[in-house]
Design a protein around this motif. Structure first.
Motif, mmCIF file in Angstrom:
data_model
loop_
_atom_site.group_PDB
_atom_site.id
_atom_site.type_symbol
_atom_site.label_atom_id
_atom_site.label_comp_id
_atom_site.label_asym_id
_atom_site.label_seq_id
_atom_site.Cartn_x
_atom_site.Cartn_y
_atom_site.Cartn_z
ATOM 1 N N LEU A 37 0.821 -1.207 0.000
ATOM 2 C CA LEU A 37 0.000 0.000 0.000
ATOM 3 C C LEU A 37 0.859 1.263 0.000
ATOM 4 C CD1 LEU A 37 -2.829 -1.015 2.506
ATOM 5 C CD2 LEU A 37 -2.959 -0.937 -0.002
ATOM 6 N N ASP A 38 2.019 1.194 0.656
ATOM 7 C CA ASP A 38 2.917 2.345 0.699
ATOM 8 C C ASP A 38 3.407 2.765 -0.690
ATOM 9 O OD1 ASP A 38 2.759 2.601 3.462
ATOM 10 O OD2 ASP A 38 4.597 1.472 3.845
ATOM 11 N N LEU A 39 3.311 1.870 -1.662
ATOM 12 C CA LEU A 39 3.754 2.173 -3.021
ATOM 13 C C LEU A 39 2.711 2.950 -3.828
ATOM 14 C CD1 LEU A 39 5.397 -1.261 -3.913
ATOM 15 C CD2 LEU A 39 6.559 0.863 -3.253
ATOM 16 N N LEU A 40 1.494 3.002 -3.326
ATOM 17 C CA LEU A 40 0.442 3.718 -4.040
ATOM 18 C C LEU A 40 0.706 5.222 -4.054
ATOM 19 C CD1 LEU A 40 -2.694 1.902 -2.586
ATOM 20 C CD2 LEU A 40 -1.747 1.650 -4.898
ATOM 21 N N THR A 41 0.281 5.847 -5.128
ATOM 22 C CA THR A 41 0.301 7.308 -5.231
ATOM 23 C C THR A 41 -1.130 7.754 -5.529
ATOM 24 O OG1 THR A 41 0.666 7.303 -7.619
ATOM 25 C CG2 THR A 41 2.640 7.253 -6.197
ATOM 26 N N ASP A 42 -1.392 9.033 -5.356
ATOM 27 C CA ASP A 42 -2.729 9.535 -5.680
ATOM 28 C C ASP A 42 -3.062 9.255 -7.141
ATOM 29 O OD1 ASP A 42 -2.887 10.387 -3.073
ATOM 30 O OD2 ASP A 42 -2.667 12.521 -3.540
ATOM 31 N N ALA A 43 -2.101 9.402 -8.014
ATOM 32 C CA ALA A 43 -2.337 9.150 -9.439
ATOM 33 C C ALA A 43 -2.623 7.673 -9.700
ATOM 34 C CB ALA A 43 -1.141 9.613 -10.264
ATOM 35 N N SER A 44 -1.918 6.776 -9.013
ATOM 36 C CA SER A 44 -2.097 5.342 -9.261
ATOM 37 C C SER A 44 -3.466 4.844 -8.814
ATOM 38 C CB SER A 44 -0.993 4.524 -8.588
ATOM 39 O OG SER A 44 -1.161 4.480 -7.180
ATOM 40 N N GLY A 58 -12.531 -1.590 -17.396
ATOM 41 C CA GLY A 58 -13.847 -1.954 -16.898
ATOM 42 C C GLY A 58 -13.853 -2.621 -15.533
ATOM 43 N N TYR A 59 -12.705 -2.799 -14.933
ATOM 44 C CA TYR A 59 -12.616 -3.441 -13.622
ATOM 45 C C TYR A 59 -12.254 -2.413 -12.558
ATOM 46 C CZ TYR A 59 -12.966 -7.987 -15.852
ATOM 47 O OH TYR A 59 -13.414 -9.066 -16.563
ATOM 48 N N ARG A 60 -12.065 -2.885 -11.341
ATOM 49 C CA ARG A 60 -11.729 -2.000 -10.222
ATOM 50 C C ARG A 60 -10.461 -1.201 -10.504
ATOM 51 N NH1 ARG A 60 -12.269 -6.104 -5.073
ATOM 52 N NH2 ARG A 60 -14.512 -6.285 -5.129
ATOM 53 N N THR A 61 -10.446 -0.014 -9.935
ATOM 54 C CA THR A 61 -9.210 0.767 -9.958
ATOM 55 C C THR A 61 -8.321 0.277 -8.818
ATOM 56 O OG1 THR A 61 -10.091 2.415 -8.438
ATOM 57 C CG2 THR A 61 -10.399 2.831 -10.819
ATOM 58 N N LEU A 62 -7.049 0.659 -8.869
ATOM 59 C CA LEU A 62 -6.144 0.297 -7.776
ATOM 60 C C LEU A 62 -6.628 0.895 -6.449
ATOM 61 C CD1 LEU A 62 -2.600 0.589 -9.382
ATOM 62 C CD2 LEU A 62 -3.883 -1.484 -8.825
ATOM 63 N N GLY A 63 -7.202 2.096 -6.516
ATOM 64 C CA GLY A 63 -7.726 2.718 -5.305
ATOM 65 C C GLY A 63 -8.862 1.921 -4.699
ATOM 66 N N ARG A 64 -9.788 1.475 -5.529
ATOM 67 C CA ARG A 64 -10.915 0.680 -5.032
ATOM 68 C C ARG A 64 -10.425 -0.674 -4.523
ATOM 69 N NH1 ARG A 64 -15.897 1.500 -4.474
ATOM 70 N NH2 ARG A 64 -15.977 3.340 -5.772
ATOM 71 N N LEU A 65 -9.484 -1.279 -5.196
ATOM 72 C CA LEU A 65 -8.934 -2.561 -4.756
ATOM 73 C C LEU A 65 -8.198 -2.407 -3.426
ATOM 74 C CD1 LEU A 65 -8.548 -5.533 -5.416
ATOM 75 C CD2 LEU A 65 -6.532 -4.911 -6.747
ATOM 76 N N ALA A 66 -7.417 -1.351 -3.293
ATOM 77 C CA ALA A 66 -6.710 -1.094 -2.034
ATOM 78 C C ALA A 66 -7.710 -0.884 -0.901
ATOM 79 C CB ALA A 66 -5.796 0.125 -2.174
ATOM 80 N N SER A 77 -7.107 9.979 -1.597
ATOM 81 C CA SER A 77 -5.698 10.129 -1.238
ATOM 82 C C SER A 77 -5.070 8.781 -0.874
ATOM 83 C CB SER A 77 -5.599 11.086 -0.034
ATOM 84 O OG SER A 77 -4.404 10.910 0.661
ATOM 85 N N ALA A 78 -3.957 8.468 -1.507
ATOM 86 C CA ALA A 78 -3.224 7.245 -1.166
ATOM 87 C C ALA A 78 -2.774 7.288 0.288
ATOM 88 C CB ALA A 78 -2.028 7.077 -2.104
ATOM 89 N N ALA A 79 -2.342 8.443 0.748
ATOM 90 C CA ALA A 79 -1.884 8.573 2.132
ATOM 91 C C ALA A 79 -2.998 8.235 3.118
ATOM 92 C CB ALA A 79 -1.366 9.985 2.387
ATOM 93 N N GLU A 80 -4.234 8.609 2.788
ATOM 94 C CA GLU A 80 -5.359 8.309 3.678
ATOM 95 C C GLU A 80 -5.660 6.808 3.705
ATOM 96 O OE1 GLU A 80 -9.989 9.590 4.517
ATOM 97 O OE2 GLU A 80 -8.789 10.762 3.117
ATOM 98 N N ILE A 81 -5.572 6.150 2.566
ATOM 99 C CA ILE A 81 -5.769 4.701 2.514
ATOM 100 C C ILE A 81 -4.714 4.006 3.362
ATOM 101 C CG2 ILE A 81 -5.657 2.662 1.010
ATOM 102 C CD1 ILE A 81 -6.991 4.388 -1.176
#
Length: 111
Positions: A23-30, A38-46, A76-80
Motif C-alpha cells: 500500500l505504501d507504493l500507491l500514489t494519488d495518481a495510481s 472496466g474493472y476495479r481501480t487500484l484505489g478501489r482494490l486497495a 488520497s493514497a496517504a489516507e488509505i
C-alpha cells in the motif's frame, strides 16, 4: 487453524506488514488506474483490502474501529495507507483484549 492468539497475532502482523509495504507504493495518481479496462481501480482494490478483513472480523463479535466495507475509497493514497495502519492496530489491540486462545476454537460463519 490457530490454537494460540500469539501465533495468530504474529502471523497476521507479518502479513499486515507485507500488505502495508504494498500500500505504501500507491500514489494519488495510481489510485485511478484500472487493473483491467472496466474493472476495479487500484484505489478501489486497495480500499477493499482495508475494509474487508475488519468487516469479516466484526461478524465474530470483535469490536474495534475500522471503516465500513461499502464506504467510498478516499481520493488520497496517504489516507488509505493511514487508515489501513490504524485499522490493523485497532484490530490487534481488540484481539489481545477481547479474545482468548479458546475463542479461536469457536466456529463462526463469516458469510
Amino acid at each position: 487453524m490457530y490454537t494460540s492468539l500469539q501465533n495468530f497475532i504474529a502471523e497476521y502482523t507479518n502479513e499486515a506488514e507485507g500488505t502495508q509495504r504494498l500500500l505504501d507504493l500507491l500514489t494519488d495518481a495510481s489510485l485511478k488506474q484500472e487493473v483491467m479496462p472496466g474493472y476495479r481501480t487500484l484505489g478501489r482494490l486497495a480500499w477493499h483490502i482495508v475494509t474487508t478483513i475488519p468487516d469479516m472480523l466484526h461478524r465474530t463479535g470483535l469490536k474495534f474501529d475500522a471503516p465500513y466495507e461499502h464506504t467510498e475509497p478516499p481520493a488520497s493514497a496517504a489516507e488509505i495507507v493511514s487508515t489501513y495502519r490504524t485499522a490493523v492496530q485497532s484490530m490487534l489491540d481488540a484481539i489481545r483484549t477481547q479474545w482468548t486462545d479458546e475463542t479461536l476454537l469457536e466456529e463462526v460463519d463469516l458469510l
